[in-house]
Design a protein around this motif. Structure first.
Motif, PDB file in Angstrom:
ATOM      1  N   CYS A   7      34.415  19.350 -36.390  1.00 32.87           N
ATOM      2  CA  CYS A   7      34.537  19.634 -37.823  1.00 32.87           C
ATOM      3  C   CYS A   7      35.971  19.320 -38.248  1.00 32.87           C
ATOM      4  N   LEU A   8      36.123  18.488 -39.264  1.00 33.46           N
ATOM      5  CA  LEU A   8      37.439  18.122 -39.802  1.00 33.46           C
ATOM      6  C   LEU A   8      37.399  18.426 -41.288  1.00 33.46           C
ATOM      7  N   TYR A   9      38.465  18.997 -41.830  1.00 29.51           N
ATOM      8  CA  TYR A   9      38.419  19.290 -43.265  1.00 29.51           C
ATOM      9  C   TYR A   9      39.800  19.226 -43.886  1.00 29.51           C
ATOM     10  N   TYR A  10      39.803  18.984 -45.192  1.00 29.44           N
ATOM     11  CA  TYR A  10      40.992  19.210 -46.006  1.00 29.44           C
ATOM     12  C   TYR A  10      40.652  20.328 -46.978  1.00 29.44           C
ATOM     13  N   SER A  11      41.615  21.211 -47.211  1.00 27.49           N
ATOM     14  CA  SER A  11      41.394  22.302 -48.160  1.00 27.49           C
ATOM     15  C   SER A  11      42.698  22.638 -48.861  1.00 27.49           C
ATOM     16  N   ARG A  12      42.720  22.553 -50.179  1.00 26.16           N
ATOM     17  CA  ARG A  12      43.955  22.882 -50.923  1.00 26.16           C
ATOM     18  C   ARG A  12      44.050  24.380 -51.186  1.00 26.16           C
ATOM     19  N   THR A  13      42.932  25.004 -51.550  1.00 26.63           N
ATOM     20  CA  THR A  13      42.988  26.423 -51.923  1.00 26.63           C
ATOM     21  C   THR A  13      42.099  27.322 -51.055  1.00 26.63           C
ATOM     22  N   GLY A  14      41.566  26.784 -49.972  1.00 24.41           N
ATOM     23  CA  GLY A  14      40.883  27.640 -49.001  1.00 24.41           C
ATOM     24  C   GLY A  14      39.358  27.615 -49.024  1.00 24.41           C
ATOM     25  N   ASN A  15      38.739  27.077 -50.072  1.00 16.59           N
ATOM     26  CA  ASN A  15      37.274  27.104 -50.146  1.00 16.59           C
ATOM     27  C   ASN A  15      36.629  26.255 -49.051  1.00 16.59           C
ATOM     28  N   THR A  16      37.117  25.041 -48.897  1.00 14.70           N
ATOM     29  CA  THR A  16      36.527  24.140 -47.902  1.00 14.70           C
ATOM     30  C   THR A  16      36.818  24.675 -46.494  1.00 14.70           C
ATOM     31  N   LYS A  17      38.013  25.203 -46.322  1.00 16.72           N
ATOM     32  CA  LYS A  17      38.375  25.818 -45.024  1.00 16.72           C
ATOM     33  C   LYS A  17      37.378  26.933 -44.684  1.00 16.72           C
ATOM     34  N   PHE A  18      37.098  27.791 -45.668  1.00 16.33           N
ATOM     35  CA  PHE A  18      36.171  28.914 -45.475  1.00 16.33           C
ATOM     36  C   PHE A  18      34.804  28.405 -45.021  1.00 16.33           C
ATOM     37  N   ALA A  19      34.270  27.435 -45.761  1.00 15.53           N
ATOM     38  CA  ALA A  19      32.932  26.907 -45.433  1.00 15.53           C
ATOM     39  C   ALA A  19      32.935  26.213 -44.073  1.00 15.53           C
ATOM     40  N   MET A  20      33.966  25.427 -43.810  1.00 18.49           N
ATOM     41  CA  MET A  20      33.996  24.657 -42.558  1.00 18.49           C
ATOM     42  C   MET A  20      34.172  25.570 -41.351  1.00 18.49           C
ATOM     43  N   GLU A  21      34.937  26.624 -41.509  1.00 17.25           N
ATOM     44  CA  GLU A  21      35.109  27.550 -40.377  1.00 17.25           C
ATOM     45  C   GLU A  21      33.792  28.271 -40.080  1.00 17.25           C
ATOM     46  N   GLU A  22      33.038  28.593 -41.127  1.00 20.51           N
ATOM     47  CA  GLU A  22      31.727  29.228 -40.909  1.00 20.51           C
ATOM     48  C   GLU A  22      30.768  28.256 -40.224  1.00 20.51           C
ATOM     49  N   ILE A  23      30.782  27.007 -40.674  1.00 23.32           N
ATOM     50  CA  ILE A  23      29.883  25.995 -40.098  1.00 23.32           C
ATOM     51  C   ILE A  23      30.265  25.724 -38.640  1.00 23.32           C
ATOM     52  N   ALA A  24      31.566  25.593 -38.380  1.00 28.45           N
ATOM     53  CA  ALA A  24      32.016  25.345 -36.999  1.00 28.45           C
ATOM     54  C   ALA A  24      31.659  26.523 -36.092  1.00 28.45           C
ATOM     55  N   ALA A  25      31.754  27.737 -36.620  1.00 33.65           N
ATOM     56  CA  ALA A  25      31.398  28.921 -35.815  1.00 33.65           C
ATOM     57  C   ALA A  25      29.903  28.899 -35.507  1.00 33.65           C
ATOM     58  N   ALA A  26      29.096  28.550 -36.506  1.00 34.24           N
ATOM     59  CA  ALA A  26      27.637  28.515 -36.300  1.00 34.24           C
ATOM     60  C   ALA A  26      27.251  27.430 -35.297  1.00 34.24           C
ATOM     61  N   LEU A  27      27.989  26.319 -35.303  1.00 37.98           N
ATOM     62  CA  LEU A  27      27.681  25.203 -34.388  1.00 37.98           C
ATOM     63  C   LEU A  27      28.456  25.325 -33.073  1.00 37.98           C
ATOM     64  N   ASP A  28      29.351  26.306 -33.016  1.00 38.03           N
ATOM     65  CA  ASP A  28      30.198  26.535 -31.839  1.00 38.03           C
ATOM     66  C   ASP A  28      30.970  25.259 -31.461  1.00 38.03           C
ATOM     67  N   CYS A  29      31.690  24.708 -32.442  1.00 41.32           N
ATOM     68  CA  CYS A  29      32.425  23.465 -32.173  1.00 41.32           C
ATOM     69  C   CYS A  29      33.863  23.572 -32.703  1.00 41.32           C
ATOM     70  N   GLU A  30      34.658  22.598 -32.334  1.00 37.76           N
ATOM     71  CA  GLU A  30      36.068  22.517 -32.742  1.00 37.76           C
ATOM     72  C   GLU A  30      36.196  22.325 -34.265  1.00 37.76           C
ATOM     73  N   CYS A  31      37.240  22.910 -34.845  1.00 36.71           N
ATOM     74  CA  CYS A  31      37.445  22.805 -36.298  1.00 36.71           C
ATOM     75  C   CYS A  31      38.923  22.511 -36.558  1.00 36.71           C
ATOM     76  N   VAL A  32      39.218  21.392 -37.182  1.00 35.93           N
ATOM     77  CA  VAL A  32      40.601  20.924 -37.335  1.00 35.93           C
ATOM     78  C   VAL A  32      40.886  20.601 -38.801  1.00 35.93           C
ATOM     79  N   GLU A  33      42.059  21.044 -39.256  1.00 33.42           N
ATOM     80  CA  GLU A  33      42.466  20.788 -40.645  1.00 33.42           C
ATOM     81  C   GLU A  33      43.275  19.490 -40.732  1.00 33.42           C
ATOM     82  N   ILE A  34      43.036  18.719 -41.776  1.00 32.48           N
ATOM     83  CA  ILE A  34      43.857  17.524 -42.012  1.00 32.48           C
ATOM     84  C   ILE A  34      44.592  17.687 -43.352  1.00 32.48           C
ATOM     85  N   LYS A  35      45.762  17.069 -43.426  1.00 29.23           N
ATOM     86  CA  LYS A  35      46.585  17.162 -44.644  1.00 29.23           C
ATOM     87  C   LYS A  35      47.287  15.838 -44.852  1.00 29.23           C
ATOM     88  N   ASP A  36      47.775  15.618 -46.056  1.00 27.44           N
ATOM     89  CA  ASP A  36      48.671  14.473 -46.229  1.00 27.44           C
ATOM     90  C   ASP A  36      50.079  14.992 -46.510  1.00 27.44           C
TER      91      ASP A  36
END
Ligand SMILES: Cc1cc2nc3c(=O)[nH]c(=O)nc-3n(C[C@H](O)[C@H](O)[C@H](O)COP(=O)(O)O)c2cc1C
Length: 164
Positions: A7-36
């Motif tokens: 799971c890779l995500y960008y999140s400016r205010t936390g919404n996408t981070k929240f959803a992606m962390e839940e999805i990664a937890a459900a799938l039991d997989c790695e979750c990494v944030e990307i930024k510019d």
């Protein structure tokens, strides 16, 4: 842990981070944030985000680490907020630079309105070799959020099982 999914995500205010962390937890997989390398805080930052998205402009990325090489994951799930009806310029920048290294991709969009932004998936697919295998469009706090999140997790799980 499922080492085949990233799971890779960008999140400016936390919404996408929240959803992606839940999805990664459900799938039991790695979750990494990307930024510019751009300051996107405050009102000026907001405007910059909108302009970058509208102009399809991408900028240099901050370094990020994944435990395996990108091409070794069977599935990469990319999460991005919607900006001005498009994917964030950070997600676009990632796809432009690394899209062709990805075996299979799935998308998670988060947005503020009730619109589903279905055309955005096709726009993102232009940077990868094969069309995406799963998708979900989420508004954090909406009544359908848990249903659509769980449906996405089910679709990904079924895809991974079928392809095995
Ligand atoms: C510059 C900018 C443009 C946005 N444009 C849209 C839009 O066109 N449609 C929409 O529904 N939400 C839009 N939003 C809201 C975000 O997509 C939404 O709040 C998202 O969940 C934010 O994710 P984040 O907290 O991970 O950054 C926009 C937000 C920003 C900063």
């Amino acid at each position: 842990m499922n080492k085949d999914i990233l799971c890779l995500y960008y999140s400016r205010t936390g919404n996408t981070k929240f959803a992606m962390e839940e999805i990664a937890a459900a799938l039991d997989c790695e979750c990494v944030e990307i930024k510019d390398r751009v300051n996107r805080d405050g009102a000026i930052g907001y405007l910059r985000c909108g302009l970058d998205a509208m102009r399809k402009r991408t900028r240099a990325m901050e370094p990020y680490e994944t435990s395996r090489a990108l091409q070794d994951y069977r599935l990469v799930i990319l999460g991005t907020p919607i900006w001005a009806g498009r994917c964030s310029s950070i997600a676009r920048g990632f796809l432009k630079r690394r899209g062709l290294e990805i075996q299979n991709i799935a998308y998670v969009l988060t947005h503020g309105s009730e619109e589903a932004y279905k055309d955005v998936y096709g726009q993102m697919d232009r940077y990868v070799e094969r069309p995406h295998v799963a998708e979900v469009s989420l508004r954090i706090g909406s009544t359908g959020y848990h249903f659509w999140r769980d449906e996405f997790v089910r679709n990904v799980t079924n895809y991974m099982t079928a392809e095995n």
